[in-house]
Design a protein around this motif. Sequence first.
Motif, PDB file in Angstrom:
ATOM      1  N   LEU A  23       0.815  -1.216   0.000  1.00 50.55           N
ATOM      2  CA  LEU A  23       0.000   0.000   0.000  1.00 50.55           C
ATOM      3  C   LEU A  23       0.849   1.267   0.000  1.00 50.55           C
ATOM      4  CD1 LEU A  23      -2.719  -1.089   2.593  1.00 50.55           C
ATOM      5  CD2 LEU A  23      -2.757  -1.378   0.108  1.00 50.55           C
ATOM      6  N   GLY A  27       1.905   1.509  -3.850  1.00 51.59           N
ATOM      7  CA  GLY A  27       0.736   2.289  -4.251  1.00 51.59           C
ATOM      8  C   GLY A  27      -0.519   1.487  -4.524  1.00 51.59           C
ATOM      9  N   GLN A  29      -4.124  -0.187  -3.679  1.00 47.74           N
ATOM     10  CA  GLN A  29      -5.283   0.287  -2.933  1.00 47.74           C
ATOM     11  C   GLN A  29      -5.831  -0.874  -2.103  1.00 47.74           C
ATOM     12  OE1 GLN A  29      -8.450   1.625  -5.479  1.00 47.74           O
ATOM     13  NE2 GLN A  29      -9.843   1.989  -3.785  1.00 47.74           N
ATOM     14  N   ASN A  31      -8.840  -2.639  -0.993  1.00 42.11           N
ATOM     15  CA  ASN A  31     -10.245  -2.710  -1.384  1.00 42.11           C
ATOM     16  C   ASN A  31     -11.118  -3.202  -0.237  1.00 42.11           C
ATOM     17  OD1 ASN A  31      -8.611  -3.534  -4.152  1.00 42.11           O
ATOM     18  ND2 ASN A  31     -10.193  -1.989  -4.393  1.00 42.11           N
ATOM     19  N   ILE A  42      -6.311  -6.366  -2.331  1.00 49.36           N
ATOM     20  CA  ILE A  42      -5.673  -5.138  -2.793  1.00 49.36           C
ATOM     21  C   ILE A  42      -5.670  -5.087  -4.315  1.00 49.36           C
ATOM     22  CG2 ILE A  42      -4.253  -4.907  -0.713  1.00 49.36           C
ATOM     23  CD1 ILE A  42      -1.922  -6.159  -2.250  1.00 49.36           C
ATOM     24  N   SER A  43      -5.522  -3.873  -4.850  1.00 50.74           N
ATOM     25  CA  SER A  43      -5.475  -3.740  -6.306  1.00 50.74           C
ATOM     26  C   SER A  43      -4.610  -2.548  -6.702  1.00 50.74           C
ATOM     27  CB  SER A  43      -6.884  -3.576  -6.875  1.00 50.74           C
ATOM     28  OG  SER A  43      -7.469  -2.370  -6.427  1.00 50.74           O
ATOM     29  N   LEU A  44      -4.113  -2.640  -7.909  1.00 53.10           N
ATOM     30  CA  LEU A  44      -3.346  -1.566  -8.533  1.00 53.10           C
ATOM     31  C   LEU A  44      -3.771  -1.541  -9.983  1.00 53.10           C
ATOM     32  CD1 LEU A  44      -1.096   0.595  -8.324  1.00 53.10           C
ATOM     33  CD2 LEU A  44       0.516  -1.193  -8.992  1.00 53.10           C
TER      34      LEU A  44
END
Length: 127
Positions: A23, A27, A29, A31, A42-44
Amino acid sequence: MEFNTLIPELSVKDIQKSKIFYLDVLGFQLNYERIEDQFAFISLNDAQMMIEQCNGHWQTGELEYPYGRGINFQIEIDNIEVLLQKLKEHNILLFRDLMINSYSEFTQKEFIVQDPDGYLLRFCQSY
């Protein structure tokens, strides 16, 4: 939120350390998470993954560092230079330095970094 048809779930030794890396440094996110299960989704951009502190549920053998031997995850990003600078600011060494590779119809800048558990993450930018 739509889910990809393939979403890797990585077993991690320390969920807090992994969340900081993914995170704050990379960078991604957050979720959603299940704090009681030490789990985070998490996602990017369009890349999605799950991280969960080792709990034995998915363990097919003894886990030793580096985890994920024999696999790397390619993640396409919009600006590879920004991420390289962020890694440098956090004193994180690259597993493989920035390189340019040409594939049949496109060219990519890419580098590889290891997460805290040794998983290989190959970030790329097409141009």
